[in-house]
Write a protein that holds these residues in place. Sequence first.
Motif, PDB file in Angstrom:
ATOM      1  N   GLY A  38       0.812  -1.215   0.000  1.00 55.07           N
ATOM      2  CA  GLY A  38       0.000   0.000   0.000  1.00 55.07           C
ATOM      3  C   GLY A  38       0.843   1.262   0.000  1.00 55.07           C
ATOM      4  O   GLY A  38       0.513   2.240  -0.675  1.00 55.07           O
ATOM      5  N   LEU A  39       1.933   1.259   0.750  1.00 55.70           N
ATOM      6  CA  LEU A  39       2.820   2.425   0.784  1.00 55.70           C
ATOM      7  C   LEU A  39       3.479   2.666  -0.574  1.00 55.70           C
ATOM      8  O   LEU A  39       3.651   3.813  -0.999  1.00 55.70           O
ATOM      9  CB  LEU A  39       3.884   2.253   1.868  1.00 55.70           C
ATOM     10  CG  LEU A  39       3.385   2.331   3.315  1.00 55.70           C
ATOM     11  CD1 LEU A  39       4.522   2.032   4.288  1.00 55.70           C
ATOM     12  CD2 LEU A  39       2.787   3.711   3.610  1.00 55.70           C
ATOM     13  N   VAL A  40       3.851   1.584  -1.253  1.00 56.02           N
ATOM     14  CA  VAL A  40       4.439   1.722  -2.589  1.00 56.02           C
ATOM     15  C   VAL A  40       3.427   2.348  -3.552  1.00 56.02           C
ATOM     16  O   VAL A  40       3.739   3.289  -4.287  1.00 56.02           O
ATOM     17  CB  VAL A  40       4.910   0.356  -3.117  1.00 56.02           C
ATOM     18  CG1 VAL A  40       5.325   0.451  -4.585  1.00 56.02           C
ATOM     19  CG2 VAL A  40       6.078  -0.170  -2.293  1.00 56.02           C
ATOM     20  N   LEU A  41       2.191   1.839  -3.526  1.00 55.62           N
ATOM     21  CA  LEU A  41       1.149   2.372  -4.409  1.00 55.62           C
ATOM     22  C   LEU A  41       0.795   3.816  -4.045  1.00 55.62           C
ATOM     23  O   LEU A  41       0.558   4.641  -4.927  1.00 55.62           O
ATOM     24  CB  LEU A  41      -0.095   1.486  -4.333  1.00 55.62           C
ATOM     25  CG  LEU A  41       0.081   0.059  -4.857  1.00 55.62           C
ATOM     26  CD1 LEU A  41      -1.194  -0.744  -4.671  1.00 55.62           C
ATOM     27  CD2 LEU A  41       0.491   0.062  -6.326  1.00 55.62           C
ATOM     28  N   LEU A  42       0.776   4.121  -2.741  1.00 56.86           N
ATOM     29  CA  LEU A  42       0.493   5.484  -2.309  1.00 56.86           C
ATOM     30  C   LEU A  42       1.570   6.451  -2.792  1.00 56.86           C
ATOM     31  O   LEU A  42       1.275   7.577  -3.218  1.00 56.86           O
ATOM     32  CB  LEU A  42       0.385   5.531  -0.787  1.00 56.86           C
ATOM     33  CG  LEU A  42       0.098   6.914  -0.168  1.00 56.86           C
ATOM     34  CD1 LEU A  42      -1.259   7.427  -0.642  1.00 56.86           C
ATOM     35  CD2 LEU A  42       0.146   6.830   1.365  1.00 56.86           C
ATOM     36  N   GLY A  43       2.824   6.004  -2.744  1.00 57.16           N
ATOM     37  CA  GLY A  43       3.914   6.844  -3.220  1.00 57.16           C
ATOM     38  C   GLY A  43       3.768   7.194  -4.691  1.00 57.16           C
ATOM     39  O   GLY A  43       3.970   8.345  -5.094  1.00 57.16           O
ATOM     40  N   PHE A  44       3.384   6.208  -5.507  1.00 59.42           N
ATOM     41  CA  PHE A  44       3.186   6.480  -6.925  1.00 59.42           C
ATOM     42  C   PHE A  44       1.936   7.312  -7.155  1.00 59.42           C
ATOM     43  O   PHE A  44       1.884   8.114  -8.095  1.00 59.42           O
ATOM     44  CB  PHE A  44       3.107   5.172  -7.715  1.00 59.42           C
ATOM     45  CG  PHE A  44       4.450   4.609  -8.088  1.00 59.42           C
ATOM     46  CD1 PHE A  44       5.091   5.023  -9.233  1.00 59.42           C
ATOM     47  CD2 PHE A  44       5.079   3.678  -7.272  1.00 59.42           C
ATOM     48  CE1 PHE A  44       6.331   4.519  -9.583  1.00 59.42           C
ATOM     49  CE2 PHE A  44       6.317   3.161  -7.605  1.00 59.42           C
ATOM     50  CZ  PHE A  44       6.953   3.589  -8.766  1.00 59.42           C
ATOM     51  N   ALA A  45       0.912   7.129  -6.322  1.00 61.85           N
ATOM     52  CA  ALA A  45      -0.319   7.907  -6.469  1.00 61.85           C
ATOM     53  C   ALA A  45      -0.063   9.386  -6.223  1.00 61.85           C
ATOM     54  O   ALA A  45      -0.597  10.249  -6.927  1.00 61.85           O
ATOM     55  CB  ALA A  45      -1.389   7.384  -5.508  1.00 61.85           C
ATOM     56  N   LEU A  46       0.757   9.699  -5.226  1.00 63.61           N
ATOM     57  CA  LEU A  46       0.992  11.094  -4.850  1.00 63.61           C
ATOM     58  C   LEU A  46       2.172  11.724  -5.590  1.00 63.61           C
ATOM     59  O   LEU A  46       2.169  12.929  -5.836  1.00 63.61           O
ATOM     60  CB  LEU A  46       1.225  11.189  -3.341  1.00 63.61           C
ATOM     61  CG  LEU A  46       0.050  10.739  -2.453  1.00 63.61           C
ATOM     62  CD1 LEU A  46       0.406  10.863  -0.989  1.00 63.61           C
ATOM     63  CD2 LEU A  46      -1.206  11.543  -2.770  1.00 63.61           C
ATOM     64  N   GLY A  47       3.172  10.925  -5.927  1.00 71.16           N
ATOM     65  CA  GLY A  47       4.366  11.490  -6.559  1.00 71.16           C
ATOM     66  C   GLY A  47       4.614  11.030  -7.971  1.00 71.16           C
ATOM     67  O   GLY A  47       5.616  11.419  -8.585  1.00 71.16           O
ATOM     68  N   GLY A  48       3.713  10.220  -8.519  1.00 74.77           N
ATOM     69  CA  GLY A  48       3.930   9.688  -9.860  1.00 74.77           C
ATOM     70  C   GLY A  48       3.901  10.747 -10.939  1.00 74.77           C
ATOM     71  O   GLY A  48       4.717  10.733 -11.877  1.00 74.77           O
ATOM     72  N   GLU A  49       2.980  11.703 -10.831  1.00 78.05           N
ATOM     73  CA  GLU A  49       2.872  12.756 -11.839  1.00 78.05           C
ATOM     74  C   GLU A  49       4.127  13.629 -11.850  1.00 78.05           C
ATOM     75  O   GLU A  49       4.619  14.012 -12.922  1.00 78.05           O
ATOM     76  CB  GLU A  49       1.639  13.613 -11.571  1.00 78.05           C
ATOM     77  CG  GLU A  49       1.350  14.628 -12.652  1.00 78.05           C
ATOM     78  CD  GLU A  49       0.028  15.336 -12.441  1.00 78.05           C
ATOM     79  OE1 GLU A  49      -0.234  16.309 -13.179  1.00 78.05           O
ATOM     80  OE2 GLU A  49      -0.738  14.928 -11.543  1.00 78.05           O
TER      81      GLU A  49
END
Length: 241
Positions: A49-60
């Motif tokens: 979940g933390l990995v996915l959250l990181g991409f959700a918030l910082g992916g753009e």
Amino acid sequence: MLELAISAFVTLFVVIDPVGLAPMYGALTREHTEAQRRRMACRGVIVGGLVLLGFALGGEALLNAIGVSLDAFRVAGGILLFVVAFDMVFERRTERRKRQVEAAHAADTQAGAAAMLAAESAFAAPELLEEAFEHEHEDVSVFPLAIPLIAGPGAITSTLLLTTRAGGDWVATLLVLGILALVLASTLGALLIAGRLNRLIGETAAAVISRVLGILLAALAAQFVLDGAAELVVGVIRQGA
């Protein structure tokens, strides 16, 4: 907003696939105690979940840093999700995940055997004995459970695509993150009852569900590609005008 919520839930649920993960997790932890299974399931879901959250918030921001447009990523991500859907319909994804589980279990067994062999030496130190018992039940929460079974390429791509689809609207973004949390919670629940869930559903029903969800994911992937391609064409026309 309702359309985004439904799209986010279907996409993330299909890609992460809690129902399909349950029997694989049961096979991966078949030699662990119930307490160890619960602990590794919780840790694996949290890390994933933390990995996915990181991409959700910082992916753009990452895409902007490397000079990739969101529309280009939508097209590429849609194609990747279509490949995942293709594998689901033809059961290739399940076989690949099984191979990952078997490889991780084989590595665990080899490490445990090597440690036990060293500990059985006549001059084995106490710390070697302790290391042997630790390796005998290797922690699988980070690999392969969190990565790549939960936070795999498909899940990372889906999360980033859905958050960028929110268009910077924090309400929509929070909605997507809430859906992600719901899917991760269902994943944790499926892992905790892996044995019972596997007996309840059965292999045939699980295969049918996987194929139906794969078709739905293929349709969503096609929509991502169409949306991204349309925006790219509009952008090219505007530049030429």
